[in-house]
Design a protein around this motif. Structure first.
Motif, PDB file in Angstrom:
ATOM      1  N   PRO A  87       4.690   7.002   7.084  1.00 30.51           N
ATOM      2  CA  PRO A  87       3.415   6.354   6.730  1.00 30.51           C
ATOM      3  C   PRO A  87       2.216   7.299   6.661  1.00 30.51           C
ATOM      4  O   PRO A  87       1.495   7.302   5.649  1.00 30.51           O
ATOM      5  CB  PRO A  87       3.263   5.286   7.832  1.00 30.51           C
ATOM      6  CG  PRO A  87       4.654   4.971   8.243  1.00 30.51           C
ATOM      7  CD  PRO A  87       5.386   6.273   8.163  1.00 30.51           C
ATOM      8  N   PRO A  88       1.954   8.114   7.690  1.00 28.52           N
ATOM      9  CA  PRO A  88       0.773   8.990   7.578  1.00 28.52           C
ATOM     10  C   PRO A  88       0.904  10.049   6.488  1.00 28.52           C
ATOM     11  O   PRO A  88      -0.088  10.388   5.828  1.00 28.52           O
ATOM     12  CB  PRO A  88       0.665   9.635   8.967  1.00 28.52           C
ATOM     13  CG  PRO A  88       2.026   9.531   9.550  1.00 28.52           C
ATOM     14  CD  PRO A  88       2.609   8.270   9.007  1.00 28.52           C
ATOM     15  N   LEU A  89       2.123  10.572   6.270  1.00 28.84           N
ATOM     16  CA  LEU A  89       2.304  11.591   5.235  1.00 28.84           C
ATOM     17  C   LEU A  89       2.043  11.011   3.852  1.00 28.84           C
ATOM     18  O   LEU A  89       1.380  11.633   3.009  1.00 28.84           O
ATOM     19  CB  LEU A  89       3.719  12.173   5.312  1.00 28.84           C
ATOM     20  CG  LEU A  89       4.063  12.954   6.587  1.00 28.84           C
ATOM     21  CD1 LEU A  89       5.508  13.446   6.538  1.00 28.84           C
ATOM     22  CD2 LEU A  89       3.114  14.123   6.781  1.00 28.84           C
ATOM     23  N   GLU A  95      -4.001   2.610  10.073  1.00 28.33           N
ATOM     24  CA  GLU A  95      -3.842   1.749   8.889  1.00 28.33           C
ATOM     25  C   GLU A  95      -2.519   1.967   8.158  1.00 28.33           C
ATOM     26  O   GLU A  95      -1.855   0.992   7.785  1.00 28.33           O
ATOM     27  CB  GLU A  95      -5.037   1.950   7.950  1.00 28.33           C
ATOM     28  CG  GLU A  95      -6.292   1.247   8.452  1.00 28.33           C
ATOM     29  CD  GLU A  95      -7.562   1.743   7.811  1.00 28.33           C
ATOM     30  OE1 GLU A  95      -8.642   1.230   8.151  1.00 28.33           O
ATOM     31  OE2 GLU A  95      -7.492   2.669   6.959  1.00 28.33           O
ATOM     32  N   PRO A  96      -2.080   3.208   7.908  1.00 26.96           N
ATOM     33  CA  PRO A  96      -0.792   3.362   7.217  1.00 26.96           C
ATOM     34  C   PRO A  96       0.380   2.803   8.003  1.00 26.96           C
ATOM     35  O   PRO A  96       1.312   2.242   7.418  1.00 26.96           O
ATOM     36  CB  PRO A  96      -0.667   4.878   7.023  1.00 26.96           C
ATOM     37  CG  PRO A  96      -1.601   5.484   8.021  1.00 26.96           C
ATOM     38  CD  PRO A  96      -2.727   4.512   8.149  1.00 26.96           C
ATOM     39  N   TYR A  97       0.349   2.942   9.332  1.00 25.45           N
ATOM     40  CA  TYR A  97       1.420   2.371  10.146  1.00 25.45           C
ATOM     41  C   TYR A  97       1.429   0.849  10.037  1.00 25.45           C
ATOM     42  O   TYR A  97       2.497   0.225   9.965  1.00 25.45           O
ATOM     43  CB  TYR A  97       1.242   2.787  11.613  1.00 25.45           C
ATOM     44  CG  TYR A  97       1.493   4.250  11.874  1.00 25.45           C
ATOM     45  CD1 TYR A  97       2.779   4.767  11.873  1.00 25.45           C
ATOM     46  CD2 TYR A  97       0.438   5.120  12.115  1.00 25.45           C
ATOM     47  CE1 TYR A  97       3.022   6.101  12.126  1.00 25.45           C
ATOM     48  CE2 TYR A  97       0.667   6.466  12.359  1.00 25.45           C
ATOM     49  CZ  TYR A  97       1.958   6.950  12.362  1.00 25.45           C
ATOM     50  OH  TYR A  97       2.195   8.292  12.597  1.00 25.45           O
ATOM     51  N   PHE A  98       0.248   0.252  10.039  1.00 25.97           N
ATOM     52  CA  PHE A  98       0.167  -1.206   9.947  1.00 25.97           C
ATOM     53  C   PHE A  98       0.659  -1.687   8.590  1.00 25.97           C
ATOM     54  O   PHE A  98       1.401  -2.679   8.499  1.00 25.97           O
ATOM     55  CB  PHE A  98      -1.281  -1.660  10.183  1.00 25.97           C
ATOM     56  CG  PHE A  98      -1.414  -3.127  10.458  1.00 25.97           C
ATOM     57  CD1 PHE A  98      -1.072  -3.656  11.692  1.00 25.97           C
ATOM     58  CD2 PHE A  98      -1.882  -3.985   9.475  1.00 25.97           C
ATOM     59  CE1 PHE A  98      -1.193  -5.014  11.943  1.00 25.97           C
ATOM     60  CE2 PHE A  98      -2.010  -5.343   9.704  1.00 25.97           C
ATOM     61  CZ  PHE A  98      -1.657  -5.864  10.944  1.00 25.97           C
ATOM     62  N   LEU A 158       5.970   1.742  -0.633  1.00 31.36           N
ATOM     63  CA  LEU A 158       5.068   1.345  -1.712  1.00 31.36           C
ATOM     64  C   LEU A 158       3.806   0.687  -1.169  1.00 31.36           C
ATOM     65  O   LEU A 158       2.736   0.797  -1.774  1.00 31.36           O
ATOM     66  CB  LEU A 158       5.785   0.394  -2.672  1.00 31.36           C
ATOM     67  CG  LEU A 158       6.763   1.042  -3.644  1.00 31.36           C
ATOM     68  CD1 LEU A 158       7.452  -0.005  -4.502  1.00 31.36           C
ATOM     69  CD2 LEU A 158       6.035   2.043  -4.541  1.00 31.36           C
ATOM     70  N   ALA A 159       3.919  -0.019  -0.055  1.00 34.21           N
ATOM     71  CA  ALA A 159       2.735  -0.627   0.555  1.00 34.21           C
ATOM     72  C   ALA A 159       1.739   0.453   0.971  1.00 34.21           C
ATOM     73  O   ALA A 159       0.533   0.343   0.708  1.00 34.21           O
ATOM     74  CB  ALA A 159       3.138  -1.477   1.754  1.00 34.21           C
ATOM     75  N   VAL A 160       2.231   1.510   1.613  1.00 29.61           N
ATOM     76  CA  VAL A 160       1.357   2.598   2.053  1.00 29.61           C
ATOM     77  C   VAL A 160       0.765   3.326   0.856  1.00 29.61           C
ATOM     78  O   VAL A 160      -0.435   3.634   0.823  1.00 29.61           O
ATOM     79  CB  VAL A 160       2.123   3.575   2.957  1.00 29.61           C
ATOM     80  CG1 VAL A 160       1.264   4.783   3.292  1.00 29.61           C
ATOM     81  CG2 VAL A 160       2.572   2.880   4.233  1.00 29.61           C
TER      82      VAL A 160
END
Length: 527
Positions: A62-64, A222-225, A239-241
């Motif tokens: 997610p963060p990457l 936020e990216p994790y969520f 794709l969501a991230v």
């Protein structure tokens, strides 16, 4: 835990030192990190690195992906969306199919489903590796945009293949109708969840009285969520991230103030650098564990190495073939976008360049480690250790062979000199600054023409933007002058936002100037 903490701290120190060495040698730091991890893994007495397969995606991806979506030029993605889409989806599917067929025919014990699983794991090129390698050579802006855009989307398509193959292996069947519907929901649901949550996060940033530290803290979670919520709805967290990150990136001037933008840039750059470094070190550190697993299953090391080299060759050939197929399709269906006849050399060398940029890395390792140890019925997952070893060989060979030869081919052979046809960056910057200066000067003359001629602050402004002269002191900066100065900075942002719509202007140059404006606004606060 107390024994592991010094090891983790030592890893970070090693990452920093190896990155410094890589810059001195002018090679990509992922190459050195993988090789260093491989050597470190054989040092006796070090703790074994074991990562929970269920957490590997959630910790690193997610963060990457979120940071990559903020860094990429969405304008360039829209410009080259056809070729980006073909490489991110069609080429990944073709590559996975090629690996599946080759594995089924040449690797003992591999079914088509296991082949597709291996293909899904090894098909996506790694954005970090490609970016780290190409920063030492000059490549066209269009090529860079294609590689960056592809790297954002190919992770999602490869992981979709990975998930479907896991289902087929676990259930022993594959129903195409259900797979098609599941694919649509995976894609559309993931994009929808990402966009919805991104809009919610923007409203939170805008409406709550957050300081820069709080803003940055929110961007970190936020990216994790986004990823977690999408996975709860059984759609693509990747794709969501990506979609959420692109949506928020395009509106960063709206919901983040200058202090938050400046500080978040440094925080995210360091955070992502550490994450990438840890992953590439883990790639090397995992090798003894993987080899031990092969021995437990009675698989000869020579056979495993041969299988890894076979899959690596298939991946390289499939990507090169796909690149030339994309060129042929463009020539047939969209000949108007093909290079002019004077650029025949560029026409035939561009696919070779794109085909040779298929270094594997973070996503492939994460997917391989995420393979469950056992099936739902409790039996051992078939060929798991061999898949892990093949993935390691693919990552190592593509980084060493393609990663080390790509800059050499571009610089020494001069094959791609004719590709660099964009306007020189210095000329673009000069043209942008000239237009910006004229725009600000006209703004001052039109809006504040009623100000008294003897007003010291206004005279300073006019002089600054007409002659670009710097004041020797800040005594003229009154509260009234600060208000006007802030208006000027916002005026510049609006001008640059409009200027960015020009397809000839590199968005990287626009972002650099916006960063300078943010710095100027922060300097104003301490005067």
């Amino acid at each position: 835990m107390h024994a592991l903490l010094p090891f983790l701290l030592a890893m970070i120190v090693a990452i920093v030192l190896l990155n410094m060495w890589a810059n001195q040698l002018k090679i990509a730091y992922p190459i050195l990190l993988v090789v260093a991890g491989l050597f470190i893994s054989f040092i006796p007495g070090l703790p074994r690195v074991r990562i929970n397969p269920d957490l590997i995606f959630f910790i690193f991806l997610p963060p990457l992906l979120f940071e990559a979506s903020w860094s990429i030029s969405f304008k360039e993605m829209k410009k080259w969306w056809r070729i980006i889409g073909s490489f991110a989806f069609l080429v990944v599917f073709f590559t996975a199919l090629s690996v599946a067929v080759a594995a089924n025919h040449f690797i003992p014990g591999f079914t088509i489903a296991l082949g597709f699983l291996l293909g899904g794991i090894t098909s996506p090129p790694d954005a970090v590796s490609t970016g780290a390698i190409t920063k030492f050579v000059k490549i066209p802006k269009s090529t860079s945009a294609i590689l960056e855009g592809e790297s954002l989307l190919n992770d999602a398509s490869s992981l979709i293949i990975f998930q479907f193959a896991l289902v087929a292996i676990g259930t022993g069947q594959f129903i195409w109708q259900q797979a098609a519907l599941s694919f649509l929901w995976t894609v559309l649901g993931g994009v929808g969840v990402g966009l919805l949550l991104a809009w919610v996060f923007i409203q939170v940033h805008k409406r709550l009285p957050l300081d820069p530290s709080s803003n940055i803290a929110l961007t970190l979670i936020e990216p994790y969520f986004m990823y977690w919520v999408a996975e709860q709805f059984h759609c693509s967290g990747v794709l969501a991230v990506v979609s959420g990150g692109l949506f928020m990136s395009a509106r960063r001037l709206v919901f983040l103030n200058s202090a938050s933008r400046i500080q978040s840039f440094s925080v995210w750059e360091s955070f992502v650098f550490i994450l990438n470094g840890i992953v590439f070190l883990i790639i090397g550190l995992e090798l003894p564990e993987i080899i031990e697993g092969l021995r437990e299953k009675g698989i000869p090391l020579q056979t495993a190495i041969g299988s890894g080299m076979l899959v690596t060759g298939v991946l390289i050939v499939a990507r090169v073939i796909s690149s030339y197929a994309a060129l042929l399709a463009t020539f047939i269906f969209r000949p108007n976008v093909m290079p002019r006849s004077g650029f025949t050399r560029r026409r035939w060398l561009m696919p070779l360049l794109l085909g040779w940029t298929g270094m594997r890395g973070v996503v492939s390792l994460a997917a391989a480690l995420a393979i469950p140890i056992t099936l739902d019925n409790g039996t051992a997952f078939p060929q798991r250790n061999l898949i892990l070893f093949i993935t390691f060989v693919v990552i190592l060979l593509t980084l060493l062979v393609q990663g080390l030869t790509l800059p050499y081919l571009i610089k020494r052979s001069r094959l791609f000199d004719s590709i660099i046809e964009e306007e020189p960056e210095e000329l673009t910057r000069q043209r942008m600054k000239q237009g910006l200066k004229q725009h600000v000067y006209e703004f001052l003359k039109n809006k504040y023409e009623t100000e008294p001629n003897g007003y010291a602050g206004m005279e300073k402004f006019l002089k600054q933007w007409e002659e670009r002269a710097k004041a020797t002191d800040d005594s003229w900066m009154t509260e009234r002058t600060k208000v006007i100065f802030v208006e000027l900075l916002e005026c510049q942002r609006q001008y640059l936002t409009e200027l960015n719509k020009d397809p000839k202007i590199d968005e990287v140059i626009i972002r650099r100037q916006l960063y300078q404006i943010d710095l100027e606004e922060e300097r104003l606060k301490i005067i």
